[in-house]
Scaffold this motif. Sequence first.
Motif, short mmCIF file in Angstrom:
data_model
loop_
_atom_site.label_atom_id
_atom_site.label_comp_id
_atom_site.label_asym_id
_atom_site.label_seq_id
_atom_site.Cartn_x
_atom_site.Cartn_y
_atom_site.Cartn_z
N PRO A 359 0.80 -1.23 0.00
CA PRO A 359 0.00 0.00 0.00
C PRO A 359 0.83 1.28 0.00
CG PRO A 359 -0.81 -1.56 1.64
CD PRO A 359 0.50 -2.08 1.16
N VAL A 360 2.11 1.20 0.36
CA VAL A 360 2.95 2.40 0.33
C VAL A 360 3.04 2.97 -1.08
CG1 VAL A 360 5.30 3.24 0.71
CG2 VAL A 360 4.28 1.67 2.34
N ILE A 361 3.07 2.11 -2.08
CA ILE A 361 3.20 2.57 -3.46
C ILE A 361 1.99 3.40 -3.87
CG2 ILE A 361 3.47 1.81 -5.85
CD1 ILE A 361 4.83 -0.69 -4.80
N THR A 362 0.80 2.89 -3.61
CA THR A 362 -0.40 3.62 -3.99
C THR A 362 -0.57 4.90 -3.18
OG1 THR A 362 -1.71 2.31 -2.42
CG2 THR A 362 -1.54 1.49 -4.67
N ALA A 363 -0.14 4.89 -1.92
CA ALA A 363 -0.28 6.08 -1.09
C ALA A 363 0.64 7.20 -1.55
CB ALA A 363 -0.02 5.73 0.38
N VAL A 364 1.92 6.88 -1.76
CA VAL A 364 2.90 7.90 -2.14
C VAL A 364 2.60 8.43 -3.55
CG1 VAL A 364 5.33 8.35 -2.59
CG2 VAL A 364 4.66 6.97 -0.63
N ALA A 365 2.35 7.52 -4.49
CA ALA A 365 2.09 7.96 -5.86
C ALA A 365 0.72 8.63 -5.99
CB ALA A 365 2.18 6.77 -6.80
N GLY A 366 -0.28 8.18 -5.23
CA GLY A 366 -1.61 8.73 -5.37
C GLY A 366 -1.73 10.17 -4.92
N VAL A 367 -0.93 10.58 -3.93
CA VAL A 367 -1.00 11.97 -3.45
C VAL A 367 -0.04 12.88 -4.20
CG1 VAL A 367 -1.68 11.17 -1.17
CG2 VAL A 367 0.73 11.61 -1.63
N THR A 368 0.72 12.35 -5.17
CA THR A 368 1.67 13.18 -5.92
C THR A 368 1.00 14.39 -6.59
OG1 THR A 368 3.14 11.30 -6.27
CG2 THR A 368 3.39 13.16 -7.76
N PRO A 369 -0.19 14.25 -7.22
CA PRO A 369 -0.80 15.44 -7.84
C PRO A 369 -1.17 16.53 -6.86
CG PRO A 369 -1.78 13.42 -8.71
CD PRO A 369 -0.94 13.03 -7.55
N PHE A 370 -1.26 16.22 -5.59
CA PHE A 370 -1.68 17.22 -4.60
C PHE A 370 -0.51 17.82 -3.82
CE2 PHE A 370 -5.04 14.05 -5.13
CZ PHE A 370 -6.10 14.85 -5.53
N LEU A 371 0.71 17.48 -4.18
CA LEU A 371 1.86 18.03 -3.46
C LEU A 371 1.91 19.55 -3.61
CD1 LEU A 371 4.70 15.48 -4.30
CD2 LEU A 371 3.52 15.78 -2.13
N PRO A 372 2.09 20.28 -2.53
CA PRO A 372 2.08 21.75 -2.60
C PRO A 372 3.44 22.32 -2.97
CG PRO A 372 2.27 21.08 -0.34
CD PRO A 372 2.22 19.81 -1.14
#
Length: 483
Positions: A359-372
């Motif tokens: 699940p680390v892969i989906t969590a880190v990559a999934g929030v990439t578009p929202f990085l400030p």
Amino acid sequence: MDLTDPAQVAAVMHIAARIGSILITNGTTSSDVKAHIHAVTSSYGLHYCHVDITVNTMNIHTIIGVERRQPVNVFRVVDDSSYNYHKLQEVDRLIRSIRSGATPPEMAEKILDDIEREYIPHRNLRFLAGWAVMGGAISILLGGDLLMALFGGLTAFLIMGIGKVISRNDLPYFFHCAIGGFLATVPAVIFYQFSATFGYTVVPTQVIATGIIVLLAGLTLVQSLLDGITGSPVTASARFFQTMLFTGGIVAGVATGISVSEMLGVGLPPLETMLGTPTFGSAVARIIGGTLAAAAFTVTCFAERPAILVSAIAAFAGSAMYYIFLLPLGAGTLLATFACATMIGLGGGLIARRLLINPVITAVAGVTPFLPGAGIYRGMYAMLNEQMVLGATSIALAVGTCMALASGVVLGEWGARRIRRPRIFNPYPAFRRAGRVTFQQIRRAEQAARSRRRRKPAARAGQGPGREPGSGPAPGAAPPPLA
């Protein structure tokens, strides 16, 4: 495993430490790494050990023996800091195999040796191509068109390509960030200078912000807050300070690039990248850009195809909720970010467990578009130009966004673990309580053994004539008590 042999105990603890180092390298939180280490050691029979993780150091401690107690320690330093989701997937499969009882310690050591020596085909080509696609996707996410996406891809390719070259000489990573920030400004200056000649308007702030977000994607800002939320404040503080230091290097590089461009007579417009409320068409384009950015990031980390697909699905679901439902309904930025991160943590965690993906892969990559990234850059640049109020506001909003991402991912993964519990029995807490050996337990065991030795002669003396030992009780005697 022979729990009285220090060599075997240390070997098992070393296997767990090697697994933990790969997990730490790939962004797993300290609490999850401890849980994995306990799972590995308890699967081999070592149910009671202490695990301490501080930033990049790991210490595993236990005490073996009953009559003669002996401490055993394993200490390991995690040196590598580059993401490699292919190794993470292989280690995740190894942990599942160990917990199922299918992998003895000797085989686990061999598998770990193979994982560490494994060569990824087309490593450099895949790495640079992934960053180029991610740069183009981020340009679309920031409101650019296809030409701006091309410029963003070229900028990301230039930054990561030169960074790949200079990383071979052991230059500290702070200077990598400063050089990357400078290189993020050079294409913007060139494109802006020659755009009027071809009758096309280039927004240099989008090109610069694309380079900044690409550089920030590999940093551990959200991961540091995840450590803080899950109960590792020392590690979280160190990683947060390191991330802010590297971000300062990026901004210093960008400021140097702007100063050099002004010395050459090329002026740039104010460095602002503010995203207004998008229309339906631009929202769809940004959803596509966010999905491509998440998938491309997993490609740069050498993830396998199922992991890339799941990460893209998680980012698509989160981006769709953000741009189509939450923002049009008037939800604030932080609330919308928290809701999307919760969906990514929940949905990504459920799908990842179904497909046996970490699940680390989906969590880190999934929030990439929202990085400030743009917000952090804008705030620190404002502070450098003595706009303290604007800078402090932007930094606070960026940190709040990261907190919303981290807390939403933790909450979503917590829900995924409650909905889909693993079917494997986890004996560690029960065995830890029952298997702890104290001096009082040793004394009681010795007293019980002495009393049993005293009862045996008395039992032999009380046997009747002509009866064999073990032939059962005499006729009319009371039945023996149940054990």
